[in-house]
Enzyme design. Structure first.
Site, mmCIF file in Angstrom:
data_model
loop_
_atom_site.group_PDB
_atom_site.id
_atom_site.type_symbol
_atom_site.label_atom_id
_atom_site.label_comp_id
_atom_site.label_asym_id
_atom_site.label_seq_id
_atom_site.Cartn_x
_atom_site.Cartn_y
_atom_site.Cartn_z
ATOM 1 N N HIS A 35 -0.934 -4.128 -9.565
ATOM 2 C CA HIS A 35 0.365 -4.397 -8.902
ATOM 3 C C HIS A 35 1.471 -4.623 -9.945
ATOM 4 O O HIS A 35 2.120 -5.669 -9.972
ATOM 5 C CB HIS A 35 0.271 -5.605 -7.958
ATOM 6 C CG HIS A 35 1.366 -5.605 -6.923
ATOM 7 N ND1 HIS A 35 1.198 -6.089 -5.651
ATOM 8 C CD2 HIS A 35 2.656 -5.175 -6.981
ATOM 9 C CE1 HIS A 35 2.332 -5.969 -4.982
ATOM 10 N NE2 HIS A 35 3.249 -5.414 -5.773
ATOM 11 N N ARG B 257 1.979 -0.985 -0.455
ATOM 12 C CA ARG B 257 1.189 -2.171 -0.138
ATOM 13 C C ARG B 257 -0.245 -1.739 0.172
ATOM 14 O O ARG B 257 -0.468 -0.664 0.747
ATOM 15 C CB ARG B 257 1.774 -2.892 1.097
ATOM 16 C CG ARG B 257 3.052 -3.679 0.807
ATOM 17 C CD ARG B 257 2.780 -4.909 -0.054
ATOM 18 N NE ARG B 257 3.984 -5.660 -0.394
ATOM 19 C CZ ARG B 257 4.668 -5.559 -1.533
ATOM 20 N NH1 ARG B 257 4.284 -4.692 -2.454
ATOM 21 N NH2 ARG B 257 5.712 -6.312 -1.762
HETATM 22 N N1 LIG Z 1 3.964 -1.845 -6.449
HETATM 23 C C1 LIG Z 1 5.040 -2.526 -6.767
HETATM 24 O O1 LIG Z 1 5.147 -3.063 -7.873
HETATM 25 C C2 LIG Z 1 6.178 -2.594 -5.790
HETATM 26 C C3 LIG Z 1 7.426 -3.094 -6.217
HETATM 27 C C4 LIG Z 1 8.494 -3.105 -5.328
HETATM 28 C C5 LIG Z 1 8.325 -2.639 -4.020
HETATM 29 N N2 LIG Z 1 7.096 -2.176 -3.629
HETATM 30 C C6 LIG Z 1 6.899 -1.640 -2.265
HETATM 31 O O2 LIG Z 1 7.572 -0.397 -2.180
HETATM 32 C C7 LIG Z 1 7.804 -0.108 -0.792
HETATM 33 C C8 LIG Z 1 9.161 0.560 -0.599
HETATM 34 O O3 LIG Z 1 10.216 -0.319 -0.918
HETATM 35 P P1 LIG Z 1 11.757 0.097 -0.672
HETATM 36 O O4 LIG Z 1 12.587 -1.018 -1.188
HETATM 37 O O5 LIG Z 1 12.011 1.476 -1.160
HETATM 38 O O6 LIG Z 1 11.787 0.122 0.930
HETATM 39 P P2 LIG Z 1 13.018 0.531 1.880
HETATM 40 O O7 LIG Z 1 14.256 0.733 1.088
HETATM 41 O O8 LIG Z 1 13.037 -0.458 3.004
HETATM 42 O O9 LIG Z 1 12.609 1.988 2.426
HETATM 43 C C9 LIG Z 1 11.604 2.170 3.336
HETATM 44 C C10 LIG Z 1 11.519 3.644 3.721
HETATM 45 O O10 LIG Z 1 10.371 3.812 4.562
HETATM 46 C C11 LIG Z 1 10.787 4.449 5.760
HETATM 47 N N3 LIG Z 1 9.980 3.968 6.894
HETATM 48 C C12 LIG Z 1 9.820 2.699 7.326
HETATM 49 N N4 LIG Z 1 9.027 2.667 8.409
HETATM 50 C C13 LIG Z 1 8.699 3.949 8.674
HETATM 51 C C14 LIG Z 1 7.926 4.581 9.672
HETATM 52 N N5 LIG Z 1 7.312 3.879 10.639
HETATM 53 N N6 LIG Z 1 7.825 5.918 9.653
HETATM 54 C C15 LIG Z 1 8.449 6.651 8.691
HETATM 55 N N7 LIG Z 1 9.195 6.124 7.704
HETATM 56 C C16 LIG Z 1 9.318 4.783 7.708
HETATM 57 C C17 LIG Z 1 12.232 4.077 5.938
HETATM 58 O O11 LIG Z 1 12.848 5.013 6.812
HETATM 59 P P3 LIG Z 1 14.435 4.939 7.157
HETATM 60 O O12 LIG Z 1 15.117 5.328 5.859
HETATM 61 O O13 LIG Z 1 14.620 5.939 8.198
HETATM 62 O O14 LIG Z 1 14.702 3.512 7.547
HETATM 63 C C18 LIG Z 1 12.723 4.133 4.503
HETATM 64 O O15 LIG Z 1 13.024 5.464 4.149
HETATM 65 C C19 LIG Z 1 7.596 -1.423 -0.058
HETATM 66 O O16 LIG Z 1 6.305 -1.397 0.558
HETATM 67 C C20 LIG Z 1 7.547 -2.456 -1.160
HETATM 68 O O17 LIG Z 1 6.748 -3.559 -0.779
HETATM 69 C C21 LIG Z 1 6.034 -2.135 -4.489
#
Ligand SMILES: NC(=O)c1ccc[n+]([C@@H]2O[C@H](COP(=O)([O-])OP(=O)(O)OC[C@H]3O[C@@H](n4cnc5c(N)ncnc54)[C@H](OP(=O)(O)O)[C@@H]3O)[C@@H](O)[C@H]2O)c1
Length: 308
Positions: A271, A223
């Protein structure tokens, strides 16, 4: 009854995918809803379409997006119902393609070669191997883990950082703020795949960038608000970072006058790293509808306290 209130253009694809799984489903689009009191389950994108207070029977809200930061901030989102985010193999594959594409481009000096061609120069290039280019992933969740596996398969040394401690095959795992500097100093390419939460907002700032090796590359596909834009520009100017690949921005679409568009060390994409394909992930949505009706925990349920 399921009410669809995500992108209207995607409605036919979602309707077809869900009805193919269960032709007996009672499923309507937002505009077709005649009796709000019969709605059990609401499908949305990244925001709530309006006042939901008349949906007395609502049991869950399902997002078609993986990132739910904007949805969670929506004042119309009821506080008493569980929320599920989108997890889909197609979405993970798409994000991995985007990241692997840019990591390989860096490995094979794509930018240098493109410039050399523009100038008609036959350049001798030093060959680098994947093992010479350590990569670090901020966020080892659904997308981060998929990217990590694919980069490991290609032979890159992969490091990951998450909130809780993890063990992943062939990935050096770090967790928590205390281990962040140790993680960062190993990352010639730093990839952000964190969710946007109060804890992670502005996380990529001058202080963080001081810890990466000089000349590192940043890829932010999470993001825009993870990144402090002025600190990125300063890090590029000082040589702390050699290049940044950005798919997400504080303001989207990126305004035409924004300096990122024309910066020679920034690659912009609009994006598009990973977009949910309408209809893909329908089986999990249907499963969540059934779980919601039975009062069971949802698949990929968002922890509202953590914000992801
Ligand atoms: N650009 C695009 O087209 C696109 C498309 C889809 C998604 N995204 C973005 O991609 C990102 C990741 O998505 P996801 O589905 O993989 O997320 P997710 O499954 O919720 O994974 C989040 C990861 O971040 C870690 N995390 C969260 N808060 C943290 C902190 N304060 N310190 C350290 N680690 C932390 C979590 O740790 P734990 O494992 O310990 O909980 C987890 O490993 C999101 O921001 C989403 O909006 C972008």
């Amino acid at each position: 009854m399921i009410l669809y209130a995500a992108d209207p253009e995607e409605w036919p694809a979602w309707r077809n995918a869900l009805m193919a799984l269960d032709p007996a489903l009672e499923l309507h689009a937002w505009e077709e809803c005649r009796n709000p009191a019969e709605v059990d389950f609401l499908i949305v994108a990244d925001r709530v379409p309006g006042d939901l207070s008349m949906f007395h029977r609502l049991k869950a809200v399902q997002s078609t997006w993986a990132g739910v930061n904007r949805l969670l901030q929506d004042p119309q989102l009821p506080t008493h119902v569980p929320i599920a985010k989108m997890v889909d193999a197609g979405l993970s594959a798409s994000m991995s393609e985007y990241i692997v594409f840019h990591v390989l481009d860096r490995l094979r000096d794509g930018q240098v070669l493109r410039q050399a061609q523009e100038q008609g120069v036959w350049r001798d290039m030093k060959k680098r191997r994947p093992r010479d280019l350590p990569v670090g992933i901020l966020g080892l969740g659904t997308l981060g883990q998929d990217v990590a596996c694919k980069l490991v398969d290609l032979g890159f040394p992969v490091h990951g950082w998450s909130q809780s401690a993890k063990k992943l095959d062939s990935v050096a795992c770090f967790s928590g703020r205390a281990q962040l500097p140790d993680f960062l100093k190993r990352c010639s390419i730093l990839i952000c795949l964190l969710p946007l939460t109060p804890d992670t907002q502005n996380i990529i700032d001058a202080a963080l960038l001081l810890n990466v090796p000089s000349g590192a590359v940043l890829i932010n596909a999470a993001r825009g608000a993870h990144l402090v834009e002025a600190d990125l520009l300063a890090a590029l100017a000082s040589g702390r970072l050699a290049h940044a690949i950005l798919d997400v921005f504080r303001e989207e679409p990126l305004p035409p006058e924004h300096p990122f568009w024309t910066h020679p060390q920034i690659t912009v994409s609009p994006h598009v790293a990973a977009i949910t394909r309408p209809g893909s992930g329908a089986a999990d949505i249907l499963e969540n509808y059934r779980r919601a009706c039975q009062g069971r925990p949802l698949l990929h349920q968002v922890d509202r306290g953590r914000g992801y």
